[in-house]
Design a protein around this motif. Structure first.
Motif, PDB file in Angstrom:
ATOM      1  N   TRP A 152       0.834  -1.197   0.000  1.00 50.91           N
ATOM      2  CA  TRP A 152       0.000   0.000   0.000  1.00 50.91           C
ATOM      3  C   TRP A 152       0.877   1.260   0.000  1.00 50.91           C
ATOM      4  N   VAL A 156       0.775   2.265  -3.787  1.00 51.53           N
ATOM      5  CA  VAL A 156      -0.402   3.108  -3.975  1.00 51.53           C
ATOM      6  C   VAL A 156      -0.121   4.533  -3.509  1.00 51.53           C
TER       7      VAL A 156
ATOM      8  N   THR B 316      -6.767  -0.154  -2.149  1.00 53.58           N
ATOM      9  CA  THR B 316      -6.570   1.155  -2.766  1.00 53.58           C
ATOM     10  C   THR B 316      -7.687   2.123  -2.388  1.00 53.58           C
TER      11      THR B 316
END
Lengths: 304, 356
Positions: A152, A156, B316
């Motif tokens: 993450w 991201v 996400t």
């Protein structure tokens, strides 16, 4: 020494034999068959397939046949991955898992030993405290949580590193995820054993003889402080092997873990046996090597 | 003079005039400065001084209270989905967001308890699931530790007491089990158990709802994890048997029962207890790992590991779905580990280095 090694080797063979037996009968205790997993097939085809892989024989006979084959180092062909031998699949997986595991183990040992020694030498400094806090936190996180958080953060939130194992540089995140726990553990081990050694009489003697600090640390302390770290290397390999199952899954890498989990999900008998035996041998061999190394480094240890 | 001495031939010739009474100050030196302390009291005193251990104890207690008490009055439970609540729009609510139906209720003047952490893919209240998952994870840890203690203590003490050939054979068995790759066996076993339990004669019983994964974790702990406890107990029994205070007790005529009650048990109980306390986080670790692979608790029962695994796909968009159970695992394991270490330091300083 030789007698000890022989004794341990015999014990290892017995252990592997027990693992083979337990795995074999546990696997066959599961009602599902490798042939009804993807879609239902006609009974005739089913019987033909069972006969082809020798699964129609009584269980005891299958077991003896398998044991005989293993003794000749024949692990058979995979049932699910048609036409692939179990050995070739294991080597396929090993290309990924081996690289990942070796890097992680190397990283853990080197970084852990350096950080642990630094923390011990600078005892009660801010650096020591920071290292202690971080390592304590790191030993309380399961590897999958670390892996997903890394994914993450760097995939991201701040996308600077590749998140798939097959991309260039894609091994960086998996190695960190896998190595974090053992690194923290080695650091703590190294710190406490270094502190212990630095308090010993022979260190004072060395200083009294006029040996300078680097000489004392590198020549006298380091070698003796290494023993607990070496004895942890065995469990560390076990952790890295099983930890890599989830890390490989999260970073979509086709390593041994993928084959192991897939073989179980597909009831791929030969592949389950093959991977289990292979991974067990690695772990048992590593434990044995560590125990022997242990005595080489520390002459005070007596082999029982 | 000479006569007088002869008269007191068998006395000690103490002349009282040569002594003077002790002053109050001197008497005070003989006072016992603090009441005699028992082993347990001394350990507790050290433990209470250990700030980190006490903070961790408070955190564990808080988490345990939340996990075991809150679900009894919390308005949502872990398995009610939006489908059963008849409102499709309650899937993936943000924290403190209300579904259309709930907004309608509020608009009519009714009150609806907020979804503190929002809802998951099936519209289940996420806070309720996290709380319930924490309860499952804690239970796994505690039950596993109890199993390990029972088997390990019995096996280890028999081996240590009997000694000789029995000890040799029992310890060889321990050696073999010790070198087995435990997680491989757990994974294999949980798959086997899952099939047997869900399709076998035990289907639809209490055992089945508990989950094959959970059950196999307990079985594997019962089969594999007791060995280090057994080794520890055996070592304790062997070393205490040879201690001087046992010899002293024997020479003053103490019976075996007295030695076991007064020396063996108090001297080994702390080691057993500390090791059991450190076993709890390791069981929670194993469970979360298995649940992540999809082999732990069965749907719809949540555990912290399965919640983290389920949130992976939403990483996400809704990272908090993963971060919250991850923090819960982290807090539980961290505080249990630190508390266990504090316990070890307080009750058995000798063990500090020995326990790996």
């Amino acid at each position: 020494m030789l007698g000890y090694i022989v004794k341990r080797l015999i014990l290892s063979v017995v252990t592997i034999f027990i693992i083979i037996t337990v795995t074999f009968f546990m696997m066959h205790a599961v009602p599902s068959s490798p042939f009804n997993k993807p879609k239902a097939i006609t009974p005739a085809v089913f019987a033909a397939l069972e006969a082809k892989y020798g699964l129609d024989k009584p269980l005891g006979e299958q077991y003896l046949v398998y044991l005989g084959n293993v003794l000749q180092l024949d692990f058979g062909t995979s049932i699910y991955f048609r036409g692939r031998s179990v050995i070739s699949l294991i080597f396929d997986g090993l290309k990924v898992s081996g690289v990942l595991g070796l890097w992680a183990a190397g990283f853990a040992l080197v970084v852990g030993m350096v950080l642990g020694s630094v923390a011990a030498l600078k005892r009660d400094s801010w650096l020591d405290r920071v290292i202690l806090v971080i390592t304590t936190a790191a030993t309380s996180l399961p590897s999958f949580v670390v892996a997903v958080l890394l994914l993450w953060t760097f995939g991201v939130w701040w996308p600077i590193l590749p998140t798939r194992g097959d991309q260039p540089g894609g091994y960086i995140l998996p190695i960190i995820a896998l190595a974090l726990y053992p690194t923290a553990y080695v650091t703590r081990l190294m710190r406490s054993s270094m502190l212990d050694v630095l308090g010993q009489d022979y260190i004072r003697t060395a200083y009294a003889k006029g040996v300078k600090r680097p000489g004392v640390v590198f020549k006298h302390a380091l070698k003796n402080a290494l023993t607990p770290v070496i004895s942890y290397a065995g469990p560390m390999i076990a952790y890295i092997v099983t930890g890599s199952f989830v890390v490989e899954m999260i970073f979509s890498m086709g390593g041994l873990g993928k084959y192991f989990v897939a073989s179980i999900q597909n009831s791929d008998y030969t592949l389950i046996m093959g991977t289990t035996i292979f991974l067990s041998i690695i772990m048992i061999a590593m434990n044995l090597i560590c125990d022997i190394l242990y005595t080489v480094v520390d002459k005070r240890v007596e082999l029982a | 003079m000479a006569d007088e001495r002869k008269k007191k031939h068998f006395t000690m010739h103490v002349d009282l005039s040569m002594f003077e009474p002790a002053t109050d100050d001197e008497k005070r030196q003989q006072d016992i400065m603090r009441p005699s302390t028992s082993f347990f009291k001394d350990g507790m005193r050290k433990l209470k001084k250990d700030k980190i251990a006490m903070i961790c104890l408070v955190i564990i207690a808080l988490i345990a209270i939340i996990a075991f008490v809150v679900p009894s009055f919390y308005p949502y439970d872990y398995e009610t989905t939006s489908a059963s609540r008849n409102s499709i729009s309650s899937k993936f609510l943000q924290p403190f967001e209300y579904s259309e139906k709930e907004q309608a209720v509020i608009a009519e003047g009714g009150s609806v308890f907020p979804h503190i952490l929002g809802t998951d893919d099936l519209g289940r209240d996420y806070a309720a699931r996290v709380i319930y998952g924490t309860r499952i994870s804690l239970l796994v840890g505690i039950i596993a530790a109890v199993i390990v203690v029972i088997i390990g203590v019995i096996y280890g003490s028999i081996s240590g007491f009997l000694g000789g050939k029995v000890d040799l054979v029992m310890m060889r068995i321990v050696d073999i089990i010790y070198s087995m790759p435990d997680l491989l066996i757990i994974i294999l076993l949980s798959v086997a158990m899952k099939d047997i339990i869900t399709n076998g004669p035990l289907a639809n019983t209490a055992v089945a709802t508990l989950g094959a994964g959970l059950l196999s974790i307990f079985i594997v702990f019962g089969m594999l994890y007791w060995v280090s406890m057994a080794r520890l107990v055996r070592g304790q029994v062997l070393s205490i048997k040879q201690q001087e205070f046992v010899l002293a007790a024997r020479s003053t005529g103490a019976k075996t029962g007295h030695i076991i009650r007064k020396h063996m048990i108090p001297n080994s109980i702390s080691v057993i207890f500390i090791s059991a306390a450190l076993q709890v986080p390791s069981a929670i670790f194993t469970e979360s790992y298995l649940s992540f692979l999809g082999l732990g608790v069965s749907i719809p029962v949540p555990s912290l590991g399965s919640l983290a695994a389920g949130a992976r796909g939403q990483l996400t968009v809704r990272p908090y779905l993963l971060i919250i159970p991850a923090i819960a695992i982290f807090l539980i394991i961290l505080s249990l580990n630190l508390f266990g270490n504090g316990l070890r330091d307080a009750f058995d300083p000798k063990l500090k280095e020995a326990a790996k």
